[in-house]
Every structure is written in structure tokens, then in C-alpha cells.
Enzyme design. Sequence first.
Site, mmCIF file in Angstrom:
data_model
loop_
_atom_site.group_PDB
_atom_site.id
_atom_site.type_symbol
_atom_site.label_atom_id
_atom_site.label_comp_id
_atom_site.label_asym_id
_atom_site.label_seq_id
_atom_site.Cartn_x
_atom_site.Cartn_y
_atom_site.Cartn_z
ATOM 1 N N GLU A 313 16.861 -7.193 -4.142
ATOM 2 C CA GLU A 313 18.064 -6.955 -4.930
ATOM 3 C C GLU A 313 17.865 -7.502 -6.335
ATOM 4 O O GLU A 313 17.627 -8.710 -6.497
ATOM 5 C CB GLU A 313 19.243 -7.640 -4.241
ATOM 6 C CG GLU A 313 20.594 -7.098 -4.626
ATOM 7 C CD GLU A 313 21.691 -7.603 -3.693
ATOM 8 O OE1 GLU A 313 22.183 -6.815 -2.877
ATOM 9 O OE2 GLU A 313 22.051 -8.795 -3.799
ATOM 10 N N CYS A 314 17.906 -6.648 -7.323
ATOM 11 C CA CYS A 314 17.754 -7.030 -8.724
ATOM 12 C C CYS A 314 16.436 -7.776 -8.945
ATOM 13 O O CYS A 314 15.381 -7.164 -8.942
ATOM 14 C CB CYS A 314 18.965 -7.827 -9.202
ATOM 15 S SG CYS A 314 19.132 -7.836 -11.012
ATOM 16 N N GLY A 315 16.453 -9.087 -9.095
ATOM 17 C CA GLY A 315 15.210 -9.821 -9.273
ATOM 18 C C GLY A 315 14.254 -9.627 -8.113
ATOM 19 O O GLY A 315 13.035 -9.515 -8.299
#
Length: 417
Positions: A313-315
Site C-alpha cells: 500500500e503506497c510506500g
Amino acid sequence: MSFLIAAPASGSGKTTITLGLLRALSQDGITLRGAKSGPDYIDPRFHEAACGQPCLNLDAWAMSADRIQSLASGSPLIVEGAMGLFDGAPPDGKGACADLARQLNLPVVLVVDASRMAQSIAPIVKGFAIHDPSITIAGVILNKVGSPRHEAMLRHALRDTGISVIGAIPRNTALVQPSRHLGLVQAQERPDLDRYLSQAADIVREHLDLTLLPKLSPLSGAPTTRITPPAQSIAIARDAAFAFAYPHLLDDWQSAGATIQTFSPLANDPVPAADLIYLPGGYPELHAARLASNTRFLTSLQTAAKTTDIYGECGGYMALGETLTDADGHRHKMAGLLALNTSFAKRKLHLGYRSITASTGPFAGSWTAHEFHYATTTSATGQSLFQAQDAMGDTLADMGLISGRVSGSFAHIIDRA
């Protein structure tokens, strides 16, 4: 009763005053919790450090009223608002912290940055008090006051508004917190955190009349349907590079019988055996060189991808890609499990609520989510993971990638749609 700390705008000092109140009241033996309005991974960890209790997010855009009431139930809450009191998602401000005040029947303590005003404070405070009859402004805190004379002018201007002045806090550069591109420097990265929180509590005690605050009492709410865990055993990356996981989701999974274990990619931990490996968001761009050199972690992740679902998720999504270029233009090899290359060499803000739907992967179904990052996707090839809409319901480009058992996107999942 609990209460909401709000302001006319961002940067007014809500976080510092919330932390000072949480620490001061907990020092007095009051068991209370902090909460943050809207999507935010950083401020709630400061709340927890200040009061010693688990703290949560309450999101009036992404969560149902029943879900909010259920999460809020329990010991008294001081809720820290986001942005201005009535600021929310377009077009009509849905998700503003004023929505939380209505849903939970919370009185509002208004924090006003008075550093560049005198008599003009009266129409500002009065305007907020009468703008929405369903919102109760229980008192005002004057922040960043220049001098005793300045304070006297402000108090005199407010004398006919009928709104209590809880106190006036002078300008104090020692209370300015260090920040970076996604917000404050994380609580776990602050070696001086306890001293800072105690200093904030001392200032609150000295300059506020705590007896004028709304009375604190528990909130009640009925349990609601929790989110089914994406797997029965879940290994979650947790360290300074991967710290952005919502506690309410983890609590849901554990309450449904899932087992959760954590590991640290920064410490070069091998990935534990699990049904799902979850790499949450955070700051991998600040630690990209170290992550790229942690071959035990990367090799174990690549091996696990053959037999185990992996979600980023994201990073975490960026770490599953091929390369991540940092702000200085240095390119670092990542896990190489998705055909994704990202860069911070030219930053671009991506921000907003998202409604997302996946037909496959560990998070199949429809979700409310948010996006907040400065990464640029330089290339991404393969099957998309989510169909997406913005807060206004307009269709966006598909988000994320899925390849075999590996998937991820820039969207931070908040709740079931």
C-alpha cells in the site's frame, strides 16, 4: 461528554494543544483517548504517546455513522480536527470534522491563530458559532498571542460574543514540531518526544482554564459489522519505513480470529511464514538505499511471492516495484515483484479520497480509501488492480497492479464501501 478541537484553518495549533491537553489530563489521572478526524497515520501515534491509550481515526467521509459511533464508544475522547472546522471533500465539504461533531454530538473548542489579528477575532469566532446551528462552539483558545496587551485586546473584542475564552497561549517557537513532506516527523523518530509532550502539558496548564473545557464522559455506541480479514495469518511490515497501517483495520482482523505478526524490513528481517504479507505505507523513499541493500529481506520476499499473497500500500507498493528513485536522483533496486518504477526526483502531490473496487486479490470488493503521496510513477505495466473514482464520483485512471500473487496500489484502504 467528549469534545472536538477544531480551528478556522490548518496551521492554527490544533495538534500541539490537543497533545498538551491529553498529557495534562492524563497526568491528572483521567483515562481518556485521542482521535483524529479524517485520514492520518501520524497524529494518532502522538496522541497515544501523550495519553498512554490506543487512539484512532474517525472519518466522516469514508466511514458510516454507525461505524464511527462504534469506534468512538468507550472512554472519553478528545478528537483533533483536520483543516478548518467545515473543510471537507468536494463539492460540499463531506467528511469535515463538523460532520463528526454532529454525528457524535461533540461540542467544539475552537483554536484561533491570533498572531496577526486583534478586534477582527470577534467576527471570525461569532461567524463560526452561528454558521451551523447544529454545531456548538463551547469555547475558544487564543493561540500564538504576542503579549499580555495583545491578549487583553482579544478578550475585550470577544466579550459580547457569549463564547468563553478558555485561555490564551503565547507564541512559543519551542513548540514547533519538525515535519517533512507527509506531515510531522513520526512519533517513534522523536527521541525528545516525552519531554516535548510534558512541555506542552505545562504550557496548557499555565495558560488555559481547564475547568472551562467541556466535561469528559464516556461515549456509547453499538458494535457494527467488522471487516473480514484478508487472510487468517498476516505478516505486517512495521518500522520507520512502513508505519502507516490503520489500527481499526488490524483490530477488525484480529477480532475475527486472524493472527498478526510483525517484521522489520529496515532491520533486514526475513519475511515470516504467513497467508498474507502486508507492506503498509510509510517512508521507503527516505530509506531506499538501506532497503535495497537488505538482501535477506528482499530475497525472502521474492521467495514468498511464489506461494503467498503479498500486498503493498503506497510506500509498500513502491517497495514491491523494480526501482525507487530518491529525491536526490539516486535509483535503488526494490523487490522487483511488480513492473513498477517510481521517483521522488520530481515530486508531484497526489491527494484525495478514493472509491476503489477490485475484482481479484486479497482486497477484492469495494472500499473507501485515500491517496496522499508525492511519488511520480515513471512506468507501470501489467494488469491494473482497482477501478477508482474521486470524492465527487468522477472516474479516475485505474490504480495499482496485480501480478500473480503480488498486488498493491497507492490507495490507503480505510473501510468497506
